[in-house]
Design an enzyme around this catalytic site. Structure first.
Site, PDB file in Angstrom:
ATOM      1  N   ASP A  80     -17.545   7.450  -1.514  1.00 51.90           N
ATOM      2  CA  ASP A  80     -16.604   7.569  -0.727  1.00 51.90           C
ATOM      3  C   ASP A  80     -15.812   8.464   0.106  1.00 51.90           C
ATOM      4  O   ASP A  80     -16.304   9.884   0.419  1.00 51.90           O
ATOM      5  CB  ASP A  80     -15.504   6.900  -1.241  1.00 51.90           C
ATOM      6  CG  ASP A  80     -13.509   6.244  -1.035  1.00 51.90           C
ATOM      7  OD1 ASP A  80     -14.151   6.156   0.600  1.00 51.90           O
ATOM      8  OD2 ASP A  80     -12.134   6.861  -1.197  1.00 51.90           O
TER       9      ASP A  80
ATOM     10  N   ARG B 188     -13.630  -8.520   1.549  1.00 47.39           N
ATOM     11  CA  ARG B 188     -12.390  -8.419   1.521  1.00 47.39           C
ATOM     12  C   ARG B 188     -11.437  -9.905   1.932  1.00 47.39           C
ATOM     13  O   ARG B 188     -10.549  -9.913   0.983  1.00 47.39           O
ATOM     14  CB  ARG B 188     -11.599  -7.212   2.650  1.00 47.39           C
ATOM     15  CG  ARG B 188     -12.222  -5.708   1.664  1.00 47.39           C
ATOM     16  CD  ARG B 188     -11.711  -5.394   0.647  1.00 47.39           C
ATOM     17  NE  ARG B 188     -10.359  -5.422   0.603  1.00 47.39           N
ATOM     18  CZ  ARG B 188      -9.797  -4.509   0.749  1.00 47.39           C
ATOM     19  NH1 ARG B 188     -10.164  -3.014   1.471  1.00 47.39           N
ATOM     20  NH2 ARG B 188      -8.578  -4.344   0.973  1.00 47.39           N
TER      21      ARG B 188
ATOM     22  N   ARG C   3       0.979  -1.393  -0.321  1.00 49.26           N
ATOM     23  CA  ARG C   3      -0.235  -0.397   0.127  1.00 49.26           C
ATOM     24  C   ARG C   3       0.978   1.098   0.300  1.00 49.26           C
ATOM     25  O   ARG C   3       1.433   1.384   1.058  1.00 49.26           O
ATOM     26  CB  ARG C   3      -0.888   0.149   1.028  1.00 49.26           C
ATOM     27  CG  ARG C   3      -1.793   1.432   1.457  1.00 49.26           C
ATOM     28  CD  ARG C   3      -2.557   1.239   2.452  1.00 49.26           C
ATOM     29  NE  ARG C   3      -3.930   0.808   1.640  1.00 49.26           N
ATOM     30  CZ  ARG C   3      -4.957   0.741   2.397  1.00 49.26           C
ATOM     31  NH1 ARG C   3      -5.525   1.509   3.407  1.00 49.26           N
ATOM     32  NH2 ARG C   3      -6.242  -0.071   1.659  1.00 49.26           N
TER      33      ARG C   3
ATOM     34  N   HIS D 233      -7.561   0.960  -6.577  1.00 44.39           N
ATOM     35  CA  HIS D 233      -7.137  -0.083  -4.917  1.00 44.39           C
ATOM     36  C   HIS D 233      -8.041  -1.220  -5.802  1.00 44.39           C
ATOM     37  O   HIS D 233      -9.459  -1.178  -5.409  1.00 44.39           O
ATOM     38  CB  HIS D 233      -8.214   1.036  -4.251  1.00 44.39           C
ATOM     39  CG  HIS D 233      -9.144   0.359  -2.816  1.00 44.39           C
ATOM     40  ND1 HIS D 233      -7.669  -0.970  -2.175  1.00 44.39           N
ATOM     41  CD2 HIS D 233      -9.215   0.698  -2.044  1.00 44.39           C
ATOM     42  CE1 HIS D 233      -7.694  -1.025  -1.288  1.00 44.39           C
ATOM     43  NE2 HIS D 233      -8.603  -0.743  -1.112  1.00 44.39           N
TER      44      HIS D 233
ATOM     45  N   GLN E 223     -10.268  -3.724  -3.524  1.00 45.40           N
ATOM     46  CA  GLN E 223     -11.424  -3.302  -2.690  1.00 45.40           C
ATOM     47  C   GLN E 223     -12.643  -3.573  -4.062  1.00 45.40           C
ATOM     48  O   GLN E 223     -14.006  -3.810  -3.462  1.00 45.40           O
ATOM     49  CB  GLN E 223     -11.527  -2.482  -2.643  1.00 45.40           C
ATOM     50  CG  GLN E 223     -12.871  -1.119  -2.344  1.00 45.40           C
ATOM     51  CD  GLN E 223     -12.964  -1.532  -0.902  1.00 45.40           C
ATOM     52  OE1 GLN E 223     -12.486  -2.203   0.061  1.00 45.40           O
ATOM     53  NE2 GLN E 223     -14.274  -2.101   0.030  1.00 45.40           N
TER      54      GLN E 223
ATOM     55  N   CYS F  24     -16.372   2.094   0.520  1.00 46.58           N
ATOM     56  CA  CYS F  24     -15.110   0.566   0.953  1.00 46.58           C
ATOM     57  C   CYS F  24     -14.722   1.493   1.898  1.00 46.58           C
ATOM     58  O   CYS F  24     -14.123   0.244   2.705  1.00 46.58           O
ATOM     59  CB  CYS F  24     -14.308   1.219   0.000  1.00 46.58           C
ATOM     60  SG  CYS F  24     -13.365   2.443   0.182  1.00 46.58           S
TER      61      CYS F  24
HETATM   62  N1  NVA Z   1     -10.047   6.826  -1.114  1.00 45.99           N
HETATM   63  C1  NVA Z   1      -9.923   6.271   0.278  1.00 45.99           C
HETATM   64  C2  NVA Z   1      -9.947   5.002   0.629  1.00 45.99           C
HETATM   65  C3  NVA Z   1      -9.698   4.380   2.214  1.00 45.99           C
HETATM   66  C4  NVA Z   1     -10.436   2.502   1.741  1.00 45.99           C
HETATM   67  C5  NVA Z   1      -8.831   6.784   0.675  1.00 45.99           C
HETATM   68  O1  NVA Z   1      -7.477   6.309  -0.101  1.00 45.99           O
HETATM   69  O2  NVA Z   1      -7.576   7.015   1.745  1.00 45.99           O
HETATM   70  N1   CP Z   2     -11.211  -0.556   2.623  1.00 47.04           N
HETATM   71  C1   CP Z   2     -10.016  -0.214   2.969  1.00 47.04           C
HETATM   72  O1   CP Z   2      -8.941  -0.061   2.102  1.00 47.04           O
HETATM   73  O2   CP Z   2      -9.840  -0.126   4.320  1.00 47.04           O
HETATM   74  P1   CP Z   2      -8.152   0.229   5.199  1.00 47.04           P
HETATM   75  O3   CP Z   2      -7.839   1.192   4.493  1.00 47.04           O
HETATM   76  O4   CP Z   2      -8.674  -0.044   6.526  1.00 47.04           O
HETATM   77  O5   CP Z   2      -7.348  -0.711   4.452  1.00 47.04           O
END
Ligand code: NVA
Ligand code: CP
Length: 302
Positions: A220, A289, A102, A129, A132, A261
């Site tokens: 989101d 997930r 990540r 993502h 997801q 998500c």
């Molecule tokens: N769009 C959000 C998704 C988190 C799972 C982010 O990137 O923070």
């Molecule tokens: N939806 C998701 O990826 O959550 P986290 O940021 O908690 O991993």
């Protein structure tokens, strides 16, 4: 043989994605209970950003399949002191059987995949993502049947998750209507790709138009991880008209579901009445997930 990376949905044939989903469903049904298909396999997880779901679901999934994990934050590795992603990829490949990362930029992910000799899984970047979306498609189909031909409406920031929805719309053959402020639209080249692929992806600045007759409404967070530091435009003002509330849900199909998500911010991108209401499937979405990523792990590790 080149490792089987799981980087972005646009790089896959639909059949391969369907195969991964089928495996995920099988794991959910308990078909692999008692067998340990990934016994002896080790997954390294590298986090440049926080995570609850991704971290826990990959760790639990890996362990349920008989494997194990090593979790690293970039702060406590030499990446934080300037060792290159390429060198990190080469070294980790000598210790582990797969790498989940990540990170901020897609470039880091690409570099990891280029130099790793083991499969690399995209656990979110600023651009996408994909894990997801695999869970989201699985969740939609559990509740509403085949997603092909259905209408999904996105109301909010044209962010990384929205981008993976665009990939999914093309690969799984559903209509995606994106309602985003002009300042926060998904990248032009992504929308062009969808058009060239014959995808049904449309764009509007009017959430009510997007959700009219939709089978599912998605949103989101207004601020994605890292947006805080950009100190850009006032996102709250721009995004307030895109909040998913009961009025917006009422414009969708009577049996439309709500997805997010997570993490969610009640009173910002969604009201408590919607996310905690009867049409919300967000907890199934979070659970899936785990199941779908077991499918991804099994696919990557052969
Ligand atoms: N769009 C959000 C998704 C988190 C799972 C982010 O990137 O923070
Ligand atoms: N939806 C998701 O990826 O959550 P986290 O940021 O908690 O991993």
């Amino acid at each position: 043989m080149a490792p089987r990376h799981f980087l972005d949905l646009d790089r896959f044939e639909t059949e391969a994605l369907r195969h991964v989903l089928d495996m995920g469903r099988g794991f959910k049904k308990g078909e692999a209970n008692g067998s340990r298909p990934l016994a002896g396999k080790m997954l390294a997880m590298l986090f440049d950003k926080p995570s609850t779901r991704t971290r826990v679901s990959f760790e639990v999934g890996m362990k349920q399949l008989g494997g194990d994990v090593v979790t690293l934050s970039s702060r406590d590795t030499q990446l934080g002191r300037g060792e290159t992603v390429a060198d990190t990829a080469r070294v980790l490949s000598r210790y582990v059987d797969a790498i989940m990362i990540r990170t901020t930029s897609r470039r880091n992910l690409e570099e990891m995949a280029q130099y790793a000799t083991v499969p690399v899984i995209n656990g979110l970047t600023d651009d996408s993502h994909p894990c997801q979306l695999m869970a989201d498609v699985m969740t939609f189909e559990e509740h509403r049947g085949p997603i092909a031909g259905k209408v999904i409406a996105w109301s909010g920031d044209g962010n990384n998750v929205a981008a993976s929805w665009v990939h999914a719309a093309v690969k799984f053959g559903f209509e995606l209507r994106l309602a985003c402020p002009p300042e926060l639209m998904p990248p032009k080249d992504l929308l062009e790709w969808a058009r060239n692929q014959g995808g049904k992806v449309t764009l509007t600045h009017e959430p009510l138009d997007a959700v009219a007759g939709a089978d599912c409404v998605v949103t989101d967070a207004w601020l994605s991880m890292g947006d805080e530091q950009k100190g850009e435009v006032n996102r709250h003002n721009l995004l307030a008209p895109y909040r998913v509330d009961e009025r917006l849900m009422a414009a969708a199909k009577p049996d439309a579901i709500f997805m997010h998500c997570l993490p969610a911010h009640r009173g910002e991108e969604v009201t408590g009445a919607v996310i905690d209401g009867p049409r919300s499937v967000v907890w199934d979405e979070a659970e899936n997930r785990l199941h779908v990523q077991k499918g991804i792990l099994a696919w990557c590790l052969g």
